[in-house]
Design a protein around this motif. Structure first.
Motif, PDB file in Angstrom:
ATOM      1  N   TRP A  81       0.809  -1.221   0.000  1.00 47.39           N
ATOM      2  CA  TRP A  81       0.000   0.000   0.000  1.00 47.39           C
ATOM      3  C   TRP A  81       0.839   1.267   0.000  1.00 47.39           C
ATOM      4  N   ALA A  97     -10.805   1.309  -2.675  1.00 42.30           N
ATOM      5  CA  ALA A  97     -11.336   0.800  -1.406  1.00 42.30           C
ATOM      6  C   ALA A  97     -10.350  -0.165  -0.762  1.00 42.30           C
ATOM      7  N   ARG A  98      -9.704  -0.997  -1.565  1.00 44.09           N
ATOM      8  CA  ARG A  98      -8.731  -1.942  -1.027  1.00 44.09           C
ATOM      9  C   ARG A  98      -7.531  -1.210  -0.441  1.00 44.09           C
ATOM     10  N   ARG A 142      -7.518   1.886   0.672  1.00 45.90           N
ATOM     11  CA  ARG A 142      -7.978   2.570   1.890  1.00 45.90           C
ATOM     12  C   ARG A 142      -8.024   1.599   3.067  1.00 45.90           C
ATOM     13  N   LYS A 143      -8.539   0.412   2.814  1.00 43.38           N
ATOM     14  CA  LYS A 143      -8.637  -0.597   3.870  1.00 43.38           C
ATOM     15  C   LYS A 143      -7.258  -0.971   4.401  1.00 43.38           C
ATOM     16  N   GLU A 144      -6.307  -1.154   3.521  1.00 43.73           N
ATOM     17  CA  GLU A 144      -4.948  -1.511   3.946  1.00 43.73           C
ATOM     18  C   GLU A 144      -4.306  -0.393   4.762  1.00 43.73           C
ATOM     19  N   LEU A 148      -6.011  -0.293   8.182  1.00 42.57           N
ATOM     20  CA  LEU A 148      -5.614  -1.447   8.989  1.00 42.57           C
ATOM     21  C   LEU A 148      -4.179  -1.305   9.490  1.00 42.57           C
ATOM     22  N   TRP A 172      -6.416   8.188   6.650  1.00 35.65           N
ATOM     23  CA  TRP A 172      -6.775   8.253   5.244  1.00 35.65           C
ATOM     24  C   TRP A 172      -7.418   9.618   4.992  1.00 35.65           C
TER      25      TRP A 172
END
Length: 140
Positions: free
Chosen positions: A27, A62-63, A65-67, A70, A75
């Motif tokens: 990421w 979205a992926r 952002r999620k990484e 986490l 963000w």
């Protein structure tokens, strides 16, 4: 030496699981690569009178952002959230009638005072009219 197929398969599965467990979605590199695109908006942007979609798809955004979330980073590319809706649900006539009933109850509490004021104003008007009539009769 005789090798059991189950034993070799078990080792292969363990090595694959270890490789997958150690793999992290890169990421940091993606964030650096798409930083300009992410800052332009969530869905796209207007440029020279034309709508331009982002260079990164919504799924990949979205992926990413999620990484980032986490990993404990912030963000900053989400749009500002709107205020909560304050408009009440239900029928307007029900709200208005409830407000009217509340106002009527409040006015009924003030009613004796209002009647006393009305009687006083009426009495003052009557006395003024009598004084004006008496003056007219004296002037004649």
């Amino acid at each position: 030496m005789y090798l059991f197929p189950g034993r070799m398969a078990g080792k292969a599965i363990k090595s694959v699981a270890k490789a997958v467990g150690e793999y992290q979605y890169p990421w940091q590199e993606k964030l650096v690569k798409y930083k300009d695109e992410l800052s332009k908006g969530v869905w796209g942007y207007w440029e020279l009178g034309a709508w331009k979609p982002l260079g990164i798809s919504a799924r990949h955004r979205a992926r990413l952002r999620k990484e980032v979330v986490l990993a404990g980073q912030d963000w900053p590319y989400d749009p500002a959230r709107k205020e909560m809706r304050t408009k009440q649900k239900g029928h307007k006539c029900d709200r208005i009638s409830a407000e009217k009933r509340a106002k009527t109850a409040e006015l009924m509490q003030k009613m004796p005072e209002m009647l006393a004021d009305y009687r006083k104003r009426k009495w003052e008007r009557k006395m003024k009219a009598e004084e004006d009539a008496a003056r007219k009769s004296l002037q004649e």
